[in-house]
Design a protein around this motif. Structure first.
Motif, PDB file in Angstrom:
ATOM      1  N   SER A 193       0.843  -1.184   0.000  1.00 11.72           N
ATOM      2  CA  SER A 193       0.000   0.000   0.000  1.00 11.72           C
ATOM      3  C   SER A 193       0.885   1.243   0.000  1.00 11.72           C
ATOM      4  CB  SER A 193      -0.890  -0.013   1.245  1.00 11.72           C
ATOM      5  OG  SER A 193      -1.666   1.148   1.302  1.00 11.72           O
ATOM      6  N   ARG A 202       0.796   5.753  -0.208  1.00  8.03           N
ATOM      7  CA  ARG A 202      -0.033   6.933  -0.027  1.00  8.03           C
ATOM      8  C   ARG A 202       0.627   8.095  -0.777  1.00  8.03           C
ATOM      9  NH1 ARG A 202      -3.856   8.175   3.727  1.00  8.03           N
ATOM     10  NH2 ARG A 202      -3.281   6.340   4.920  1.00  8.03           N
ATOM     11  N   SER A 203      -0.172   8.776  -1.607  1.00 10.81           N
ATOM     12  CA  SER A 203       0.335   9.922  -2.355  1.00 10.81           C
ATOM     13  C   SER A 203       0.481  11.125  -1.428  1.00 10.81           C
ATOM     14  CB  SER A 203      -0.608  10.266  -3.509  1.00 10.81           C
ATOM     15  OG  SER A 203      -1.780  10.885  -3.003  1.00 10.81           O
ATOM     16  N   LEU A 204       1.155  12.161  -1.920  1.00  9.32           N
ATOM     17  CA  LEU A 204       1.305  13.380  -1.132  1.00  9.32           C
ATOM     18  C   LEU A 204      -0.035  14.056  -0.864  1.00  9.32           C
ATOM     19  CD1 LEU A 204       4.547  14.863  -2.770  1.00  9.32           C
ATOM     20  CD2 LEU A 204       4.319  13.656  -0.585  1.00  9.32           C
ATOM     21  N   ARG A 205      -1.037  13.762  -1.674  1.00  5.97           N
ATOM     22  CA  ARG A 205      -2.384  14.308  -1.459  1.00  5.97           C
ATOM     23  C   ARG A 205      -3.218  13.452  -0.512  1.00  5.97           C
ATOM     24  NH1 ARG A 205      -4.467  15.504  -7.493  1.00  5.97           N
ATOM     25  NH2 ARG A 205      -2.581  16.443  -8.299  1.00  5.97           N
ATOM     26  N   GLY A 206      -2.666  12.333  -0.072  1.00  7.32           N
ATOM     27  CA  GLY A 206      -3.368  11.493   0.883  1.00  7.32           C
ATOM     28  C   GLY A 206      -4.147  10.335   0.288  1.00  7.32           C
ATOM     29  N   PHE A 207      -4.053  10.138  -1.026  1.00  5.94           N
ATOM     30  CA  PHE A 207      -4.746   9.016  -1.652  1.00  5.94           C
ATOM     31  C   PHE A 207      -3.941   7.739  -1.422  1.00  5.94           C
ATOM     32  CE2 PHE A 207      -6.124  12.661  -4.243  1.00  5.94           C
ATOM     33  CZ  PHE A 207      -7.490  12.537  -4.083  1.00  5.94           C
ATOM     34  N   GLU A 208      -4.632   6.700  -0.985  1.00  2.51           N
ATOM     35  CA  GLU A 208      -3.956   5.429  -0.745  1.00  2.51           C
ATOM     36  C   GLU A 208      -4.301   4.440  -1.844  1.00  2.51           C
ATOM     37  OE1 GLU A 208      -3.626   2.199   2.827  1.00  2.51           O
ATOM     38  OE2 GLU A 208      -3.799   4.333   3.303  1.00  2.51           O
TER      39      GLU A 208
END
Length: 98
Positions: free
Chosen positions: A2, A4-10
């Motif tokens: 898993s 997580r992007s810097l925008r918070g999308f996992e």
């Protein structure tokens, strides 16, 4: 796995352990040298990498081509990807229709 992007999308990523590696060589003169074969690895010049995207016109097409190029065992000098492309395209023409 898993991430997580810097925008918070996992996102759950698929297992990539069997993916081919691509080594993109950026050299101003595209020297036509033969690099030693490495298992599951494609060596390609920046110019050839750009041409593949132009020829195949999709990310999926490039990923499929890389896999096929590696599995084919056809070796070409750096800067001569069009030679391998031609060999694989000719093989497609000779293959019986499904």
């Amino acid at each position: 796995m898993s991430v997580r992007s810097l925008r918070g999308f996992e996102r759950i990523l698929p297992d990539a352990s069997n993916w081919a590696s691509v080594i993109i060589v950026d050299h101003p003169r595209d020297p036509q040298v033969a690099l030693p074969p490495t298992p599951n690895t494609l060596y390609i010049s920046v110019n050839d990498w750009r041409n593949l995207h132009r020829w195949l016109r999709s990310t999926w097409g490039v990923i499929s081509y890389v896999r096929r190029a590696v599995e084919s065992g056809v070796e070409v000098a750096l800067g001569r990807e069009q030679d391998r492309y031609r060999v694989l395209a000719d093989a497609d023409l000779r293959a019986p229709a499904p």
